[in-house]
Design an enzyme around this catalytic site. Structure first.
Site, PDB file in Angstrom:
ATOM      1  N   GLU A   1       2.917  -8.413   8.015  1.00 18.96           N
ATOM      2  CA  GLU A   1       3.068  -6.937   8.092  1.00 18.96           C
ATOM      3  C   GLU A   1       3.905  -6.397   6.921  1.00 18.96           C
ATOM      4  O   GLU A   1       3.973  -5.199   6.697  1.00 18.96           O
ATOM      5  CB  GLU A   1       3.754  -6.567   9.418  1.00 18.96           C
ATOM      6  CG  GLU A   1       2.887  -6.807  10.638  1.00 18.96           C
ATOM      7  CD  GLU A   1       1.496  -6.201  10.477  1.00 18.96           C
ATOM      8  OE1 GLU A   1       0.521  -6.951  10.534  1.00 18.96           O
ATOM      9  OE2 GLU A   1       1.410  -4.977  10.257  1.00 18.96           O
TER      10      GLU A   1
ATOM     11  N   PRO B   1       0.817  -1.224   0.000  1.00 21.04           N
ATOM     12  CA  PRO B   1       0.000   0.000   0.000  1.00 21.04           C
ATOM     13  C   PRO B   1       0.850   1.272   0.000  1.00 21.04           C
ATOM     14  O   PRO B   1       0.368   2.339  -0.328  1.00 21.04           O
ATOM     15  CB  PRO B   1      -0.805  -0.113   1.296  1.00 21.04           C
ATOM     16  CG  PRO B   1      -0.782  -1.555   1.641  1.00 21.04           C
ATOM     17  CD  PRO B   1       0.529  -2.076   1.156  1.00 21.04           C
TER      18      PRO B   1
ATOM     19  N   ASP C   1      -9.642  -0.752 -25.002  1.00 23.75           N
ATOM     20  CA  ASP C   1      -9.850  -0.916 -23.558  1.00 23.75           C
ATOM     21  C   ASP C   1      -9.921   0.441 -22.884  1.00 23.75           C
ATOM     22  O   ASP C   1      -9.302   1.394 -23.337  1.00 23.75           O
ATOM     23  CB  ASP C   1      -8.640  -1.654 -22.962  1.00 23.75           C
ATOM     24  CG  ASP C   1      -8.779  -3.155 -23.074  1.00 23.75           C
ATOM     25  OD1 ASP C   1      -9.878  -3.618 -23.390  1.00 23.75           O
ATOM     26  OD2 ASP C   1      -7.780  -3.842 -22.858  1.00 23.75           O
TER      27      ASP C   1
ATOM     28  N   ARG D   1      -1.558  -9.012 -20.768  1.00 23.12           N
ATOM     29  CA  ARG D   1      -2.493  -8.685 -21.860  1.00 23.12           C
ATOM     30  C   ARG D   1      -1.814  -7.832 -22.938  1.00 23.12           C
ATOM     31  O   ARG D   1      -2.251  -7.794 -24.076  1.00 23.12           O
ATOM     32  CB  ARG D   1      -3.685  -7.886 -21.334  1.00 23.12           C
ATOM     33  CG  ARG D   1      -4.592  -8.638 -20.420  1.00 23.12           C
ATOM     34  CD  ARG D   1      -5.708  -7.741 -19.908  1.00 23.12           C
ATOM     35  NE  ARG D   1      -6.794  -7.621 -20.863  1.00 23.12           N
ATOM     36  CZ  ARG D   1      -7.031  -6.550 -21.599  1.00 23.12           C
ATOM     37  NH1 ARG D   1      -6.233  -5.512 -21.519  1.00 23.12           N
ATOM     38  NH2 ARG D   1      -8.044  -6.505 -22.429  1.00 23.12           N
TER      39      ARG D   1
HETATM   40  N1  LIG Z   1      -3.217  -2.419  -1.392  1.00 29.62           N
HETATM   41  C1  LIG Z   1      -2.104  -3.101  -1.822  1.00 29.62           C
HETATM   42  N2  LIG Z   1      -1.492  -2.862  -3.005  1.00 29.62           N
HETATM   43  O1  LIG Z   1      -0.467  -3.703  -3.089  1.00 29.62           O
HETATM   44  N3  LIG Z   1      -0.369  -4.501  -1.999  1.00 29.62           N
HETATM   45  C2  LIG Z   1      -1.397  -4.145  -1.195  1.00 29.62           C
HETATM   46  C3  LIG Z   1      -1.691  -4.754   0.112  1.00 29.62           C
HETATM   47  O2  LIG Z   1      -2.722  -4.493   0.710  1.00 29.62           O
HETATM   48  N4  LIG Z   1      -0.745  -5.586   0.604  1.00 29.62           N
HETATM   49  C4  LIG Z   1      -0.887  -6.204   1.934  1.00 29.62           C
HETATM   50  C5  LIG Z   1      -0.557  -5.178   3.003  1.00 29.62           C
HETATM   51  C6  LIG Z   1      -0.574  -5.842   4.364  1.00 29.62           C
HETATM   52  N5  LIG Z   1       0.342  -6.972   4.378  1.00 29.62           N
HETATM   53  C7  LIG Z   1       0.031  -7.977   3.401  1.00 29.62           C
HETATM   54  C8  LIG Z   1       0.053  -7.386   1.996  1.00 29.62           C
END
Ligand SMILES: Nc1nonc1C(=O)NC1CCNCC1
Length: 239
Positions: free
Chosen positions: A110, A83, A162, A148
């Site tokens: 984590e 994230p 697309d 793709r």
């Molecule tokens: N949103 C996301 N974009 O790429 N990865 C994301 C995600 O939530 N990864 C998790 C984060 C907490 N630990 C396990 C993986």
């Protein structure tokens, strides 16, 4: 093109690799998807891939050694799905599809030890502002979108319309029957008049983009025809 995906859960990728468009592309050797089981690089008796975080706190962190070892066996730009990354989009997919080989680390728990990120990761990528249980689905989404774009995987005409490929959202699609429960397919699509159909589709793409994702139009160079159609759309919408 070769896409390596490092994961603790290789079985999550069996359907992804065997079904539909990706499955057929792999059968035809149009691309290669190499799933690397990080657990195979855990050399201790218990094959420990994660451990408690220094500094305390909830959750586990993926250990550095197995990841460094696994990364020794692959090549290409290293992407870590998290994230905290830059937002994945079609533009980034098109850039990555130019690479001979890329490696995606699917984090879990984590996350991965920061020393791996600092010394081996070229790009951290997020698929959206939400938190998943693992990086496997983001890795699959990215691999699907990139695959793709590999020549021969899908017809060029297909991805060129697309959403986002031409910077606009896709137009509506219809197929048989021409009428269902009183709902009719737009006449123009049954006319066989290709230029009129093309114009209708462009206008529908512009209308959808204008109504749903006006941000995509900001800074976008509009052709003469697009400008004319957008003016028509605004008039019709009374805007
Ligand atoms: N949103 C996301 N974009 O790429 N990865 C994301 C995600 O939530 N990864 C998790 C984060 C907490 N630990 C396990 C993986």
């Amino acid at each position: 093109m070769k896409i390596n995906i490092l994961t603790l859960f290789p079985e999550m990728f069996s359907g992804f690799k065997s079904e539909s468009i990706i499955g057929k592309a792999l059968e035809k050797n149009l691309l290669e998807i190499n799933i690397v089981n990080i657990r195979e690089f855990c050399y201790d008796k218990h094959k420990q891939a994660d451990d408690m975080p220094f500094g305390g706190g909830a959750g586990m962190v993926m250990k550095p050694e197995p990841l460094f070892r696994a990364l020794e066996t692959v090549k290409g730009k290293v992407i870590y799905t998290t994230p905290q990354g830059v937002r994945f989009n079609q533009k980034l997919a098109i850039e990555l599809a130019q690479e001979e080989e890329i490696t995606i680390i699917a984090g879990h728990y984590e996350g991965i030890d920061e020393r791996v990120v600092e010394s081996k990761v070229d790009l951290e990528v997020s698929i959206g502002d939400f938190v998943l249980t693992g990086g496997e689905l983001p890795a699959m989404m990215m691999a699907d979108c990139i695959a793709r774009l590999v020549p021969g995987v899908i017809k060029k005409e297909s991805y060129e319309n697309d959403s986002f490929f031409n910077g606009l959202l896709d137009y509506p699609h219809y197929t048989r029957p021409a009428e269902y429960e009183g709902m009719k397919v737009p006449e123009v699509l049954l006319s066989g008049h290709h230029k009129n159909i093309e114009t209708w589709r462009l206008k529908e793409s512009l209308k959808r983009t204008y109504l749903r994702r006006r941000d995509l139009l900001v800074g976008r160079e509009l052709s003469k025809e697009e400008k004319k159609l957008l003016a028509e759309i605004k008039r019709e919408l009374g805007k």
